[in-house]
Design a protein around this motif. Structure first.
Motif, mmCIF file in Angstrom:
data_model
loop_
_atom_site.group_PDB
_atom_site.id
_atom_site.type_symbol
_atom_site.label_atom_id
_atom_site.label_comp_id
_atom_site.label_asym_id
_atom_site.label_seq_id
_atom_site.Cartn_x
_atom_site.Cartn_y
_atom_site.Cartn_z
ATOM 1 N N GLU A 21 0.850 -1.190 0.000
ATOM 2 C CA GLU A 21 0.000 0.000 0.000
ATOM 3 C C GLU A 21 0.887 1.242 0.000
ATOM 4 O O GLU A 21 1.628 1.490 0.944
ATOM 5 C CB GLU A 21 -0.928 -0.010 1.207
ATOM 6 C CG GLU A 21 -1.959 -1.127 1.157
ATOM 7 C CD GLU A 21 -2.931 -1.089 2.312
ATOM 8 O OE1 GLU A 21 -4.142 -0.968 2.086
ATOM 9 O OE2 GLU A 21 -2.454 -1.166 3.462
ATOM 10 N N ARG A 37 -0.027 4.003 -5.997
ATOM 11 C CA ARG A 37 -1.444 4.076 -6.379
ATOM 12 C C ARG A 37 -1.663 5.185 -7.401
ATOM 13 O O ARG A 37 -2.354 5.003 -8.411
ATOM 14 C CB ARG A 37 -2.289 4.325 -5.133
ATOM 15 C CG ARG A 37 -3.777 4.501 -5.370
ATOM 16 C CD ARG A 37 -4.408 3.213 -5.747
ATOM 17 N NE ARG A 37 -5.871 3.339 -5.793
ATOM 18 C CZ ARG A 37 -6.654 2.536 -6.489
ATOM 19 N NH1 ARG A 37 -6.135 1.555 -7.216
ATOM 20 N NH2 ARG A 37 -7.952 2.691 -6.478
ATOM 21 N N ALA A 76 -4.259 -3.648 -3.951
ATOM 22 C CA ALA A 76 -3.613 -3.652 -2.625
ATOM 23 C C ALA A 76 -4.646 -3.582 -1.518
ATOM 24 O O ALA A 76 -4.532 -4.265 -0.493
ATOM 25 C CB ALA A 76 -2.627 -2.488 -2.523
ATOM 26 N N SER A 77 -5.658 -2.752 -1.716
ATOM 27 C CA SER A 77 -6.726 -2.653 -0.715
ATOM 28 C C SER A 77 -7.481 -3.972 -0.586
ATOM 29 O O SER A 77 -7.825 -4.393 0.526
ATOM 30 C CB SER A 77 -7.686 -1.527 -1.102
ATOM 31 O OG SER A 77 -8.772 -1.453 -0.198
ATOM 32 N N ARG A 111 -9.515 -4.210 3.068
ATOM 33 C CA ARG A 111 -9.879 -2.921 3.641
ATOM 34 C C ARG A 111 -11.374 -2.643 3.529
ATOM 35 O O ARG A 111 -11.955 -1.994 4.401
ATOM 36 C CB ARG A 111 -9.101 -1.802 2.943
ATOM 37 C CG ARG A 111 -7.593 -1.886 3.053
ATOM 38 C CD ARG A 111 -7.133 -1.785 4.480
ATOM 39 N NE ARG A 111 -5.671 -1.781 4.573
ATOM 40 C CZ ARG A 111 -5.008 -1.982 5.694
ATOM 41 N NH1 ARG A 111 -5.667 -2.206 6.821
ATOM 42 N NH2 ARG A 111 -3.689 -1.959 5.698
#
Length: 261
Positions: free
Chosen positions: A107, A112, A177-178, A183
């Motif tokens: 992250e 991003r 990634a989330s 998440r």
């Protein structure tokens, strides 16, 4: 495996100690904790728990294909130069691969931003080419030869599928990634495996190929098939893709048929 875990959990709940002796109490506690962790992992779908993340390479390979399709287009369909935006896309892709070459679980706001910028540049290049193609067909200034026209239209159409697959993959539950860190629990797209987890492997979770399939079916059927959009942005993005695909295919095929006649 699940049957063994259930038997172990039942034995633990009944107070049976798998290990006796001075260290039995400590061993019982450790085994109980491990059993609960494994039972929890077996019961919770992979897309709802923390995983190691998906591989970078399938996504990178598809992006390389999209860049190649853009370079192959005629100069009049490119923004400024056929090499300008593809060169920027290659630079961004190389930077992303160098910074995070394996599993997409890291992250980072910088990564991003760079990833979204790469998809945005690919979208800009293909959007420009599609618009130039449509304007040329409407005005009658291009498409005199059916063969090159169909090849050009197919290249733009295929790139459009890759572009929207990347957007779906980047935005669903905050991105790869989330999703790897679980998440967000509310999905933007509902895959069949989410609705019927008994039909999927316990470690199944949506990866890029699933979003590529979603994009392809939406571009050909002009509507959802087995993957349902749940959030409003997902519905609107699929609407835009269907509209672009419909206009591109209709105009290219109509012009090609007219030329062949």
């Amino acid at each position: 495996m699940r049957a063994e875990l259930l038997r172990l959990e039942e034995a633990l709940c009944a107070g049976h100690h798998p290990v006796s002796g001075p260290a039995g109490e400590l061993s019982h506690s450790a085994v109980a904790g491990a059993a609960r962790s494994r039972m929890h992992a077996a019961r919770v779908p992979a897309w709802l728990r923390v995983t190691r993340g998906e591989s970078r390479w399938p996504v990178a390979a598809v992006i390389v294909v999209a860049i190649g399709l853009q370079v192959a287009l005629p100069d009049r369909l490119a923004l400024q130069s056929r090499w300008l935006l593809p060169a920027l896309e290659v630079a961004l892709l190389v930077a992303l691969v160098a910074a995070n070459p394996h599993r997409l679980s890291r992250e980072s706001r910088l990564l991003r931003t760079a990833s979204l910028a790469l998809v945005g540049v690919i979208s800009l290049a293909n959007g420009w080419s599609a618009t130039a193609l449509v304007i040329g067909l409407v005005r009658g200034g291009m498409g005199d030869d059916a063969g090159p026209l169909l090849i050009t239209g197919a290249a733009i159409w295929l790139t459009n599928i890759i572009v929207f697959a990347l957007w779906y993959w980047e935005l669903d539950r905050g991105g790869p990634a989330s999703r790897a860190h679980a998440r967000q629990t509310l999905p933007d797209f509902q895959f069949v495996q989410m609705q019927s987890p008994e039909l999927a492997h316990p470690d199944w979770e949506p990866q890029f190929v699933d979003y590529l399939y979603l994009s392809f079916t939406n571009a050909t059927a002009f509507s959802p098939t087995d993957v349902m959009p749940l959030s409003r942005w997902a519905k609107l993005t699929m609407l835009i893709q269907s509209m672009i695909s419909l206009v591109t295919v209709a105009l290219v095929i109509a012009r090609a048929v007219n030329v062949l006649k």
